[in-house]
Design a protein around this motif. Structure first.
Motif, PDB file in Angstrom:
ATOM      1  N   GLN A 116       0.833  -1.192   0.000  1.00 25.20           N
ATOM      2  CA  GLN A 116       0.000   0.000   0.000  1.00 25.20           C
ATOM      3  C   GLN A 116       0.878   1.257   0.000  1.00 25.20           C
ATOM      4  OE1 GLN A 116      -2.866  -0.303  -0.771  1.00 25.20           O
ATOM      5  NE2 GLN A 116      -4.023  -1.844   0.371  1.00 25.20           N
ATOM      6  N   PRO A 117       0.428   2.340  -0.627  1.00 28.24           N
ATOM      7  CA  PRO A 117      -0.889   2.546  -1.239  1.00 28.24           C
ATOM      8  C   PRO A 117      -0.972   2.139  -2.711  1.00 28.24           C
ATOM      9  CG  PRO A 117       0.321   4.590  -1.279  1.00 28.24           C
ATOM     10  CD  PRO A 117       1.229   3.588  -0.595  1.00 28.24           C
ATOM     11  N   PHE A 118       0.145   1.598  -3.263  1.00 23.75           N
ATOM     12  CA  PHE A 118       0.144   1.211  -4.667  1.00 23.75           C
ATOM     13  C   PHE A 118      -0.911   0.142  -4.954  1.00 23.75           C
ATOM     14  CE2 PHE A 118       4.385   2.769  -3.676  1.00 23.75           C
ATOM     15  CZ  PHE A 118       4.612   3.651  -4.709  1.00 23.75           C
ATOM     16  N   LYS A 119      -1.037  -0.796  -4.038  1.00 20.54           N
ATOM     17  CA  LYS A 119      -2.000  -1.888  -4.214  1.00 20.54           C
ATOM     18  C   LYS A 119      -3.423  -1.343  -4.373  1.00 20.54           C
ATOM     19  CE  LYS A 119      -3.310  -6.297  -1.992  1.00 20.54           C
ATOM     20  NZ  LYS A 119      -4.753  -6.092  -1.801  1.00 20.54           N
ATOM     21  N   ALA A 120      -3.759  -0.359  -3.566  1.00 17.38           N
ATOM     22  CA  ALA A 120      -5.099   0.215  -3.634  1.00 17.38           C
ATOM     23  C   ALA A 120      -5.341   0.914  -4.972  1.00 17.38           C
ATOM     24  CB  ALA A 120      -5.295   1.212  -2.491  1.00 17.38           C
ATOM     25  N   LYS A 126     -11.098   2.176  -3.540  1.00 12.32           N
ATOM     26  CA  LYS A 126     -11.367   3.468  -2.908  1.00 12.32           C
ATOM     27  C   LYS A 126     -11.597   3.336  -1.402  1.00 12.32           C
ATOM     28  CE  LYS A 126     -16.345   3.440  -3.941  1.00 12.32           C
ATOM     29  NZ  LYS A 126     -17.435   4.135  -4.665  1.00 12.32           N
ATOM     30  N   THR A 127     -12.001   2.143  -0.966  1.00 10.42           N
ATOM     31  CA  THR A 127     -12.234   1.931   0.472  1.00 10.42           C
ATOM     32  C   THR A 127     -10.958   2.132   1.272  1.00 10.42           C
ATOM     33  OG1 THR A 127     -13.960   0.329  -0.044  1.00 10.42           O
ATOM     34  CG2 THR A 127     -13.090   0.302   2.192  1.00 10.42           C
ATOM     35  N   PHE A 128      -9.821   1.738   0.705  1.00 14.37           N
ATOM     36  CA  PHE A 128      -8.542   1.898   1.397  1.00 14.37           C
ATOM     37  C   PHE A 128      -8.300   3.361   1.744  1.00 14.37           C
ATOM     38  CE2 PHE A 128      -4.046   3.021   1.112  1.00 14.37           C
ATOM     39  CZ  PHE A 128      -3.499   2.212   2.104  1.00 14.37           C
ATOM     40  N   PHE A 129      -8.577   4.244   0.793  1.00 17.81           N
ATOM     41  CA  PHE A 129      -8.332   5.658   1.030  1.00 17.81           C
ATOM     42  C   PHE A 129      -9.391   6.277   1.924  1.00 17.81           C
ATOM     43  CE2 PHE A 129      -5.977   4.689  -2.827  1.00 17.81           C
ATOM     44  CZ  PHE A 129      -4.739   5.244  -2.521  1.00 17.81           C
TER      45      PHE A 129
END
Length: 338
Positions: A116-120, A126-129
């Motif tokens: 992360q955050p590349f994976k997201a 968008k949930t990750f952010f």
């Protein structure tokens, strides 16, 4: 934390972009003109009317020697916001560049796609952010915009602009510039004005194309900037993952003072996020006659139609008598053909 997150909404908006109602539609009446003007009319892509007449009348009165409104050439400073003022902003070019950087970095190092955050970004999660909030977004910006020399960053930016197509319109980035504004920049410069871009976007991204896109040299661009340090070993400037100047809202007059050192007499921003109001207000405090404009995005056919929920920019324009550009009514042409 808020000082560090101007760019972040630009990036996270990518996950919500590409809505059908916000897609740019190809205009059917676009002019063949680009940056040139026709003989006798300095603003051929502007419809004849009160605003066009007011612009020309202002320029003529402040450049006529002997006039009580005359402004010495060294004080003819004009500042323009960029996103939504000189080119389209749905989606922001800054966010497109951020995702371009992720793609390039993952190609060079596939292992990044597992982190992360590349994976997201790769998975469009968008949930990750949303859950990670400012911290996750700051991490993404830092990873994609910092840790490199300025020459390396500029090379990456130029590569992006050379091949990128604007979503919804599928045209090169040069074709999302506003043709009437290109003419206005040229008209002001022909009359002794020095034109500056004062953007909330990152300063180096805009500097990489300002000369080519707008005829504005990079040293006449003010924008959000990172902290920098000098690396003696490589004899280079390296950017660090922290914001030094947030060039938005109240930060715009601060940026103008730091980089230009005097109030603009001509200032233009746009309605949509109220980010330019402080710059226009600052301009109105000039000791010389001044001129302020706000672009109103009210053309859903040729560009977009969107306004602030509280209508703050247009209400402020009415209060202080700023000129409002109706894209629908004042601009004969919006985008250049090439």
């Amino acid at each position: 934390m808020k000082k560090n997150i101007y760019i972040l909404p630009l990036i996270v908006l990518f996950f919500f972009s590409c809505k059908k109602s916000d897609t740019l539609t190809a205009p059917t009446t676009e002019s063949k003109k680009t940056e040139t003007t026709t003989s006798g009319d300095p603003l051929p892509s502007w419809n004849d009317g009160a605003l066009k007449s007011d612009i020309i009348a202002y320029v003529e009165k402040v450049t006529k020697e002997g006039s009580p409104d005359f402004i010495p050439e060294q004080d003819r400073i004009a500042t323009f916001d960029n996103d939504g003022t000189l080119w389209a902003e749905k989606p922001y070019v800054q966010e497109l560049f951020a995702f371009y950087r992720v793609k390039k970095m993952v190609e060079a190092n596939p292992e990044l796609a597992k982190k992360q955050p590349f994976k997201a970004v790769v998975e469009k999660d968008k949930t990750f952010f949303e859950k990670g909030g400012d911290k996750a977004l700051i991490e993404l910006v830092a990873a994609t915009h910092t840790g490199m020399t300025e020459s390396d960053f500029e090379a990456s930016a130029k590569e992006f602009f050379a091949g990128a197509k604007y979503p919804g319109k599928n045209v090169p980035m040069k074709q999302i510039r506003y043709q009437p504004q290109l003419e206005l920049l040229n008209y002001l410069r022909a009359n002794g004005f020095k034109t500056f871009i004062v953007t909330g976007g990152t300063v180096e991204l805009v500097r990489s194309i300002s000369e080519d896109f707008y005829g504005i040299p990079k040293y006449q661009v003010v924008g959000t900037s990172f902290k920098y340090k000098f690396d003696d070993a490589t004899n280079n400037i390296v950017r660090e993952p922290a914001i030094d100047l947030l060039d938005d809202k109240d930060g715009k007059p601060v940026g103008i003072q730091l980089h230009i050192g005097q109030r603009p007499v001509f200032a233009c921003g746009n309605e949509g996020g109220a980010g330019d109001l402080a710059m226009l207000r600052y301009s109105q405090g000039s000791k010389y006659p001044s001129f302020q404009m706000i672009v109103n995005h009210n053309d859903s056919i040729r560009e977009y139609s969107y306004q602030e929920k509280d209508n703050l920019s247009l209400n402020t324009a009415a209060k202080y008598k700023y000129h409002v550009i109706s894209m629908k009514d004042d601009w004969k042409t919006i985008f250049p053909d090439k």
